[in-house]
Design an enzyme around this catalytic site. Structure first.
Site, PDB file in Angstrom:
ATOM      1  CD  GLU A 225      -2.883  -0.874   2.443  1.00 16.78           C
ATOM      2  OE1 GLU A 225      -3.797  -1.667   2.747  1.00 16.78           O
ATOM      3  OE2 GLU A 225      -2.501   0.021   3.603  1.00 16.78           O
ATOM      4  CG  HIS A 267      -3.430  -0.893   6.775  1.00 17.69           C
ATOM      5  ND1 HIS A 267      -3.333  -1.275   5.625  1.00 17.69           N
ATOM      6  CD2 HIS A 267      -4.035  -1.876   7.412  1.00 17.69           C
ATOM      7  CE1 HIS A 267      -3.297  -2.701   5.694  1.00 17.69           C
ATOM      8  NE2 HIS A 267      -3.823  -2.994   6.786  1.00 17.69           N
ATOM      9  CG  MET A 286       8.615  -1.945  -6.929  1.00 15.81           C
ATOM     10  SD  MET A 286       7.443  -2.933  -6.019  1.00 15.81           S
ATOM     11  CE  MET A 286       5.697  -2.263  -6.384  1.00 15.81           C
ATOM     12  CB  VAL A 293       4.725  -3.595 -11.557  1.00 16.98           C
ATOM     13  CG1 VAL A 293       3.747  -2.604 -11.205  1.00 16.98           C
ATOM     14  CG2 VAL A 293       5.853  -3.650 -10.741  1.00 16.98           C
ATOM     15  N   PRO A 294       2.049  -5.430 -12.827  1.00 16.85           N
ATOM     16  CG  PRO A 294       0.009  -5.989 -12.028  1.00 16.85           C
ATOM     17  CD  PRO A 294       1.671  -5.813 -11.677  1.00 16.85           C
TER      18      PRO A 294
END
Lengths: 596, 417
Positions: A225, A267, A286, A293-294
């Site tokens: 997240e 959160h 990333m 990573v899509p």
């Protein structure tokens, strides 16, 4: 770190969680992973749980050193609340039994976690949490403080070990991803939900490194997240070849950057303070470092599938969510089992021959010893001859003590009133308490505690005097130093045949007597005290643990010898009165002081 | 469990109490039924201190007040009151958020020439001290020049250690004043469990250091432990975050319930009402809607999870339906989106959903409200077929997906044209 023989202690009597873990063990073909529950308040209890359809007892322990009895325990599941879990963690670390501790509680103050982190950096213990909602290590543990439905476990094939290491910031998305992995790959090996707290004791990087070091894990899937920059660290680890297994990753909450309102999502701590903490930045970073990573969450499954297929891993079963028959049978067992209403551990009347302590009546008859039968039924032990002789002796010595004692008088009066045999016997049983018949347990309790804590006899006597407690097992109305009780002499003769080191309670009791006799001649170690002390020595000699002996004292095992033996005599007092046709008893006025 | 901001007034009061120093700050809080009386009382208190010149500013958890023209400096008492009177109840736009000003901090004016920057931030195993001697700049623009010192958690502040660290960057005279000040500040931060503290600027006047501005955050998980230090602490919502009356109703529901029931209005004029599960899955749904360009159509965000009761479920769903019926749009979507769950009771949810919709069936149909459902569950087949039968019978357009379908796939069918 974990193997299929790893096992754990659960802190707190959360039997639902224990049962969930045992059901997973049953499905995953491993032995029960929970060895005991830690409960200082209920240390003497045992709890009935199921392993499959079979009932088993999970003991409760009250101190850390009791863990030594369990060879394979290496994990603590700490279910204490946020107020106490940190203190429990410190105690657990200092016990030196554990390799890993999972802290489940949420709302643990950040400060406590940070201080614990500083402390555990010097140890080898792997700390997980706080706020571990769940973790799954295939063939080892299913840990969760919430119910994991068996249907979900089956559909995601979590009962056996496959190739994916999954780590997710979101507990709920972990379930989604486990299902996705079950459909797009061969399935999950290990899944961790990494925690909602700002400073988890095991970092994201630690988990990824664990996956890298675990041979069974071939591929890593992670869902993260917004907030902090863990993903950037992971990406750099991939770029520098510290992580060589393929990682498929997605960071959620890209939508926050397009929103106008300041609604807090996800959160409670999850807000981006810097650009580097935003989801779009992290996903792009990333991707630039060869993490898969899509383009969106929707395409995550397809990317997982593509990467997995490229690994060309052979899987023994077809990748489907159909349940095989063995698992279905196990599910049926779990669904249809029913807890029993009673538990009995001493005898079994169901077979061809009656069993006492799992030995047949024929076996016991061959021995022809009631004392040995008492050993089997009461202590569940095969007693050696010298203890059999002792029990036999005390059964004889306690069988009766004349009609003048309170219990006998009550029996006689009741029988003479015309009551039946059972009522007459019950009336004496109801007389038993600390002043009559109950002194053996009282003496055992005090002598046991004193010897356990290495109290000297003089200190023991002084302490009892300060507390104004008459020492149970010391003193007699009639017998004294000058008019010794033959029963005590007989017991003393038996005790003298035992090695001194095997009779430390009896030696202690005699030391106490030598001090009390100096005060008054009738403060002898009476027959109750003698028997209590030697029975304690018997239990220690038969390798009963401290906890078990305390429990036996609490449940009146020691008094049981008195009750069993004295009933023989009192039965006959009742019958004797009836046989002699004695009439209704009335106390003479001369024996009563009428006063204001 | 969160780090939340506290008012500047509260942070300063705590600090000055800790240092046992008298403080001269006053907080003015406007209420709806306020009268001039309250301002008169404030004026009286200000005059009684004997301090001639003051600074006044809003204290509502937002910064850069000087930049937004919301800082009154070198004001007499009458000017202070007039300043508050003018700004009180006014609508301000800060960082694209609008709300009403209602809380003001009045404090003594401190004349100074130089300024310093100091802040503390908790790190994993240390507290990090940041400081800078650059002033009259936005600190973010010179962040690379800011010096940082990590103070390990187990390390008690020792003056010699701190002097050694500071001396590399500051002249001696400043160090001799700063060292005890920082030592005390670290003690304050650690004993009161402040997780973030920024003093910008820190100024010197007659060789005494003053915190002109203070931003602080605390860890709410400490609340049960900090009864002594936080007894007067008031937690307020951040600027621009005043609740809708419905949010208050559902907050009340959440307080009384063992379940998690959260609700926040995003756009009451939107066309997508959401019934969501918790945390990560709800965010994935929002991400999907943003991807589809529909984020501005979302009426509400929140969650309804941890096995809520029948009553909680029904009340929540009804309120979302009412919100949708209050606006004027034709064709809207009521989306019930959940992850693969484990323990919430199916029959309770099913009954609550159907019972919540039943009184509004005609209105749902007339407004062309579509029901979109994605739930993964133990036994979801039974629940979903019951709901499907209900919606079909009442001619409500619907799209239903179970746990074997991807979480967000069903949302792709949302179309307003």
């Amino acid at each position: 770190m974990f193997t299929s023989s790893s096992s754990c202690i659960v802190y707190g009597t959360h039997l639902g969680i224990v049962q969930n873990m045992l059901d997973y063990d049953f499905l995953a073909w491993r032995s029960p992973s929970v060895k005991a529950v830690f409960s200082p308040q209920w240390w003497w209890k045992s709890y009935k749980v199921f392993y499959g359809a079979q009932e088993m007892m999970i003991p409760s322990i009250g101190s850390w050193n009791e863990i030594a009895q369990f060879d394979t325990v290496d994990t603590l599941i700490n279910l204490a609340s946020y107020r106490t879990c940190t203190a429990i963690n410190y105690e657990a670390i200092e016990s030196w039994f554990f390799k890993a501790i999972f802290t489940i509680a949420e709302w643990v103050p950040e400060r406590e976690t940070r201080e614990l982190l500083t402390y555990t950096n010097k140890t080898q213990i792997q700390m997980f949490g706080p706020s571990v909602v769940g973790a799954l290590i295939a063939w080892v543990y299913r840990i969760s403080h919430t119910w994991w439905s068996l249907e979900n476990i089956i559909k995601s094939r979590l009962y056996t070990s496959w190739s994916i290491g999954l780590v997710s910031k979101s507990w709920w998305m972990m379930w989604e991803l486990m299902r996705v992995c079950a459909m797009q790959t061969d399935g999950i090996h290990t899944a961790f939900q990494v925690w909602g707290d700002r400073y988890p004791m095991t970092t994201f990087q630690d988990i990824i490194q664990y996956f890298q070091d675990t041979d069974w894990v071939k591929m890593i899937v992670l869902l993260w997240e917004v907030w902090n920059t863990d993903e950037l660290v992971i990406a750099e680890m991939v770029a520098s070849w510290k992580i060589t297994k393929p990682i498929v990753a997605w960071c959620i909450w890209q939508s926050a950057e397009t929103m106008k309102t300041d609604v807090q999502f996800g959160h409670a701590w999850a807000t981006a303070n810097h650009d580097e903490e935003k989801a779009t930045y992290k996903n792009a970073f990333m991707k630039s470092k060869w993490v898969h990573v899509p383009e969106s969450y929707d395409l995550l499954g397809a990317v997982i599938n593509t990467v997995f297929e490229s690994l060309e891993i052979w899987t023994p079963i077809a990748r489907s969510v159909e349940i095989d028959q063995d698992i279905q049978n196990k599910l049926n067992v779990i669904a249809t089992r029913r807890p029993t209403r009673f538990t009995s551990s001493i005898s079994d009347e169901r077979g061809e021959e009656l069993l006492y302590n799992w030995k047949s009546i024929s076996y016991h008859i061959a021995d022809a010893s009631i004392a040995r039968v008492i050993g089997h039924l009461w202590l569940k032990r095969e007693l050696p001859d010298y203890w059999v002789q002792f029990i036999n002796t005390i059964m004889i010595l306690l069988a009766d003590h004349g009609p003048a004692v309170s219990g006998a008088t009550n029996t006689i009066i009741t029988a003479r009133a015309g009551k039946d045999l059972v009522s007459s016997v019950v009336s004496w049983l109801l007389t038993i308490w600390s002043k009559f018949g109950g002194a053996i347990d009282g003496a055992a309790s005090h002598f046991f505690e004193a010897v356990l804590e290495w109290v000297q006899a003089q200190d023991f006597v002084d302490t009892m005097k300060k507390k104004k407690i008459l020492i149970p097992g010391i003193g007699h109305k009639v017998k004294s130093k000058f008019n010794p009780d033959v029963r005590c002499q007989i017991i003393d003769q038996i005790a003298s045949t035992f090695p001194t080191e095997a009779t430390k309670h009896y030696q202690f009791a005699r030391s106490v007597e030598s001090i009390t006799l100096a005060k008054k001649a009738n403060l002898i170690l009476n027959v109750d005290g003698c028997i209590a002390a030697l029975l304690l020595d018997l239990l220690e000699d038969m390798k009963f643990s401290t906890k078990e002996i305390k429990q036996y004292i609490d449940i009146w095992l020691f008094n049981a010898f008195f009750i069993a033996s004295r009933t023989i005599g009192f039965l006959w007092h009742a019958l004797d009165q009836k046989r002699l046709n004695e009439g209704l008893y009335r106390t003479s006025w001369d024996d009563i002081w009428y006063r204001e | 469990m969160a780090q939340v901001g506290i008012r500047e007034y509260d942070a300063k009061v705590m600090r000055y109490r800790f240092c046992d120093t008298p403080y001269q700050w006053f907080l003015y809080e406007w209420e709806d039924d306020d009268t001039q009386e309250k301002l008169k009382k404030l004026a009286y208190k200000l005059r009684s201190t004997g301090i001639q010149r003051r600074v006044v500013k809003p204290d509502q958890l937002f910064g850069k007040r000087w930049k937004h023209g919301l800082l009154g400096i070198w004001l007499t008492v009458d000017e202070c009151i007039a300043w508050i009177h003018t700004k009180n109840g006014s609508i301000q736009t800060i960082d694209a958020r609008q709300w009403i000003l209602h809380t003001f901090l009045v404090e003594p004016h401190i004349a100074h020439e130089e300024e310093l920057y100091i802040s503390f931030e908790t790190q994993r195993t240390s507290d990090r001290l940041y400081f800078s001697t650059q002033w009259w700049v936005e600190i973010e623009s010179v962040w690379d020049s800011v010096v940082n010192i990590d103070i390990p958690l187990t390390h008690q502040i020792i003056e010699e250690w701190l002097i050694e660290k500071l001396t590399k960057n500051l002249p001696d005279i400043t160090v001799s004043l700063l060292t005890p000040f920082i030592g005390l500040l670290v003690q304050f931060v650690r004993t009161h469990w402040i997780t973030y503290l920024e003093v910008n600027p820190l100024v010197m006047n007659n060789d005494v250091l003053h915190c002109l501005d203070m931003v602080a955050k605390v860890d709410t998980t400490e609340f049960w432990k900090q009864t002594k230090h936080w007894s007067d602490l008031t937690f307020v919502k951040p600027f621009g975050n005043v609740s809708h009356f419905l949010e208050d109703i559902i907050d009340e529901l959440d307080r009384k319930s063992y379940a998690s029931v959260q609700f926040r209005i995003m756009n009451p004029d939107g066309r997508i009402g959401l019934l969501l599960g918790w945390w990560g899955a709800s965010v994935v749904v929002m991400d999907k809607l943003a991807e589809m360009g529909l984020i501005d159509e979302v009426i509400n965000y929140g969650d309804l999870s941890w096995n809520p009761s029948y009553g909680d479920n029904k009340a929540y769903i009804e309120w979302v339906i009412k919100l949708m019926l209050w606006n004027n749009h034709q064709k809207q979507y009521l989306c019930y989106m959940w992850w693969i769950a484990n323990f919430t009771k199916i029959d309770v949810l099913c009954r609550a959903y159907i019972d919540a919709l039943t009184p509004y069936i005609d209105q749902l149909r007339s407004k062309n409200i579509h029901c979109v459902i994605r739930r993964g569950w133990p036994g979801d087949t039974v629940w979903l077929s019951q709901v499907q039968a209900f919606l079909t019978k009442n001619e409500i357009p619907h799209l239903i997906a179970d746990g074997d379908e991807y979480l967000t796939t069903v949302l792709e069918n949302i179309a307003f044209k």
